[in-house]
Design a protein around this motif. Structure first.
Motif, PDB file in Angstrom:
ATOM      1  N   HIS A   1       0.840  -1.201   0.000  1.00  0.00           N
ATOM      2  CA  HIS A   1       0.000   0.000   0.000  1.00  0.00           C
ATOM      3  C   HIS A   1       0.874   1.249   0.000  1.00  0.00           C
ATOM      4  N   ALA A   2       1.888   1.261   0.854  1.00  0.00           N
ATOM      5  CA  ALA A   2       2.762   2.427   0.934  1.00  0.00           C
ATOM      6  C   ALA A   2       3.516   2.655  -0.368  1.00  0.00           C
ATOM      7  N   ALA A   3       3.878   1.555  -1.067  1.00  0.00           N
ATOM      8  CA  ALA A   3       4.597   1.692  -2.336  1.00  0.00           C
ATOM      9  C   ALA A   3       3.753   2.379  -3.394  1.00  0.00           C
ATOM     10  N   ALA A   4       2.444   2.410  -3.210  1.00  0.00           N
ATOM     11  CA  ALA A   4       1.551   3.069  -4.172  1.00  0.00           C
ATOM     12  C   ALA A   4       1.337   4.535  -3.847  1.00  0.00           C
ATOM     13  N   ASN A   5       1.945   5.031  -2.762  1.00  0.00           N
ATOM     14  CA  ASN A   5       1.718   6.416  -2.360  1.00  0.00           C
ATOM     15  C   ASN A   5       2.389   7.371  -3.339  1.00  0.00           C
ATOM     16  N   PRO A   6       1.629   8.255  -4.006  1.00  0.00           N
ATOM     17  CA  PRO A   6       2.211   9.134  -5.023  1.00  0.00           C
ATOM     18  C   PRO A   6       3.139  10.202  -4.449  1.00  0.00           C
ATOM     19  N   ALA A   7       3.143  10.389  -3.121  1.00  0.00           N
ATOM     20  CA  ALA A   7       4.019  11.398  -2.523  1.00  0.00           C
ATOM     21  C   ALA A   7       5.429  10.879  -2.273  1.00  0.00           C
ATOM     22  N   LEU A   8       5.665   9.588  -2.483  1.00  0.00           N
ATOM     23  CA  LEU A   8       7.009   9.043  -2.287  1.00  0.00           C
ATOM     24  C   LEU A   8       7.974   9.656  -3.302  1.00  0.00           C
ATOM     25  N   PRO A   9       9.134  10.094  -2.853  1.00  0.00           N
ATOM     26  CA  PRO A   9      10.128  10.609  -3.804  1.00  0.00           C
ATOM     27  C   PRO A   9      10.577   9.519  -4.777  1.00  0.00           C
ATOM     28  N   VAL A  10      11.010   9.944  -5.951  1.00  0.00           N
ATOM     29  CA  VAL A  10      11.436   8.992  -6.974  1.00  0.00           C
ATOM     30  C   VAL A  10      12.556   8.094  -6.463  1.00  0.00           C
ATOM     31  N   THR A  11      13.462   8.647  -5.649  1.00  0.00           N
ATOM     32  CA  THR A  11      14.571   7.822  -5.127  1.00  0.00           C
ATOM     33  C   THR A  11      14.049   6.656  -4.295  1.00  0.00           C
ATOM     34  N   ASP A  12      13.007   6.876  -3.521  1.00  0.00           N
ATOM     35  CA  ASP A  12      12.400   5.795  -2.735  1.00  0.00           C
ATOM     36  C   ASP A  12      11.754   4.770  -3.654  1.00  0.00           C
ATOM     37  N   LEU A  13      11.069   5.249  -4.680  1.00  0.00           N
ATOM     38  CA  LEU A  13      10.403   4.331  -5.603  1.00  0.00           C
ATOM     39  C   LEU A  13      11.421   3.439  -6.312  1.00  0.00           C
ATOM     40  N   LEU A  14      12.504   4.036  -6.777  1.00  0.00           N
ATOM     41  CA  LEU A  14      13.504   3.243  -7.516  1.00  0.00           C
ATOM     42  C   LEU A  14      14.206   2.248  -6.611  1.00  0.00           C
TER      43      LEU A  14
END
Length: 501
Positions: A482-495
């Motif tokens: 669920h947290a991985a889908a949060n659009p406020a996560l910075p790109v560095t966290d997503l990658l």
């Protein structure tokens, strides 16, 4: 990490290159998640469309796949999805029929050309024929399938909305007679499959039996045909005194039997038969009133679902228990006109008022009257109604407290300050779960929602949740996707969450 990738697949902030990487993984469930995105490139759509019928079908629904951009020879699943949606081009079905491995999916497409239907009928295996029987519109093909020796094929014909009355009559009268069934082809008749069979993988359901007449298979075929509105009444009525309550229940749901048949069914002792009868608007007011006083609560609850139930039956103590289980307005209340709406709003019993309050098309004066209702469950039901002001919602909360919290939190116009008040005072889990998806919820309010597990799952995707809280949820296996889908996560966290190259 696969569940985390699923969250990433739905994150709108994921860079295009990362989306490409997830598409390359060729994970079936992940492909479905990716098909939900609103920013897919033409190349990504092309790759995903060949990941199976489910993914391709979703891409058709969202408008990504259009016939003019699909080559059926190179992208057969995309072509099948378009055919199934009635958006394919002429000649595609004939072309795809040359590929035998596509027959199960092709057979389920509506509106197949007669030549394709005839070919599948002549050459297809039983599973293909079942798909064909459920979807093909041609009366000649359906008549041939209704005479097929396999009971499952005949049963599928009974479910087909295009099956004509004459074919349904043949199904109901076992014409031509079945020569075998799945029971007697496995075991010499007579034989009954024990209901407590210890083998969970055994294909026959418990109670399946054959005494030489293939009665279990014939029963399944009749059950399908009796549910069909085009089944001839005369043939259907032959089952009126059938010992099977399942068949009598099918008859009880029909709207074309006539008063004598309905009165006979109303004398049935089995609630399984009386429940569909009580929901049937064709039985007439007299029988509706009779069933409204039935001792079995499930029958009285079914009366509430009848679109023709008189309103006075909904405003009396005997109906109270039957009304309490409804979370949407019953058909009769949903269709109430202006005068009836006024009458329901003034009902002495709060349950009809609560069910009326669940409507979202109420006149403002009725909505406001219900918002001031002295009974909390009525006020909570109307609280999500658009048009209520912050002043009205605040007054409602002061009057009823935590009992109206879920309804207020579900109102899209509830202001941030009031949402914060809902979590700082006495509240319940349902309030937290509604707030966790509210667009006006702020960081402190969402943080308060994390104390409930289901609210935590919802709050994890909210862009207003503080970043440190989102990162903490990423470390919890229960909330990471669920947290991985949060659009406020910075790109560095997503990658950092992406699968390795």
């Amino acid at each position: 990490m696969r569940h985390v990738w699923s969250g990433l697949a739905g994150n709108p902030s994921l860079p295009a290159g990362a989306v490409d990487r997830l598409v390359e993984l060729a994970e079936p469930d992940l492909s479905l998640d990716l098909a939900e995105r609103a920013d897919l490139t033409e190349r990504q759509v092309e790759v995903l469309a060949e990941r199976g019928a489910a993914v391709a079908g979703h891409l058709v629904e969202t408008g990504y796949l259009v016939a003019e951009r699909v080559d059926p020879e190179r992208r057969p699943f995309a072509a099948l999805a378009l055919l199934r949606a009635g958006k394919g081009l002429g000649g595609w079905a004939v072309l795809l029929a040359e590929r035998r491995e596509l027959w199960p999916e092709l057979a389920s497409c509506p509106g197949l050309p007669a030549e394709v239907g005839s070919r599948l009928l002549a050459e297809g295996d039983r599973d293909v024929l079942v798909e064909l029987a459920e979807a093909h519109p041609d009366p000649g093909v359906l008549a041939a399938l209704a005479a097929h020796p396999a009971p499952y094929v005949r049963q599928a014909v009974g479910w087909n909305a295009s099956t004509p009355p004459a074919v349904l009559a043949d199904l109901l009268n076992d014409r031509p007679p079945l020569e075998s069934c799945e029971v007697c082809t496995r075991h010499p008749a007579p034989w009954t499959h024990p209901r407590d069979c210890p083998d969970p993988d055994y294909r026959l359901p418990g109670g399946a039996a054959c005494d030489g007449s293939h009665q279990y298979a014939r029963h399944a075929i009749a059950q399908a045909a009796l549910a069909h509105p085009a089944a001839p009444v005369a043939d259907a009525l032959r089952h009126l005194r059938d010992p099977s309550p399942l068949l009598r229940a099918r008859l009880a749901a029909r709207t074309d039997l006539g008063p004598a048949a309905y009165e006979l069914l109303a004398a049935d002792l089995v609630p399984q038969v009386l429940e569909p009868l009580a929901e049937n608007p064709a039985i007439g007011e007299w029988l509706i009133r009779r069933l409204a006083d039935h001792p079995h609560e499930s029958v009285r609850r079914a009366v509430v679902a009848n679109p023709a139930v008189p309103l006075d039956l909904l405003d009396r103590p005997r109906s109270d228990a039957a009304l309490k289980s409804w979370t949407v307005p019953p058909p009769r209340i949903a269709a109430a006109d202006h005068t009836e709406t006024e009458r329901l709003a003034a009902a002495t019993d709060p349950e009809p008022r609560r069910l009326l309050a669940l409507r979202r098309d109420l006149p403002p004066h009725v909505r406001d009257r219900l918002a001031d209702d002295p009974v909390a469950k009525v006020a909570n039901a109307v609280a999500p109604h658009p048009g209520l002001s912050a002043r009205q919602l605040t007054a409602m909360h002061r009057r009823h407290g935590r009992a109206v919290g879920p309804g207020i939190a579900a109102n899209p116009d509830t202001p941030t300050a009031l949402l914060r008040t809902l979590v700082t005072g006495d509240h319940n889990a349902a309030t937290l779960r509604a707030i966790a998806r509210h667009p006006a919820a702020d960081g402190p309010t969402l943080t308060a929602c994390l104390r409930d597990r289901r609210a935590r799952d919802r709050a994890a995707t909210h862009p207003a949740l503080p970043l440190d809280r989102v990162r903490a949820l990423l470390t919890d296996p229960a909330t990471a996707h669920h947290a991985a889908a949060n659009p406020a996560l910075p790109v560095t966290d997503l990658l950092r969450l992406m699968p390795p190259e």
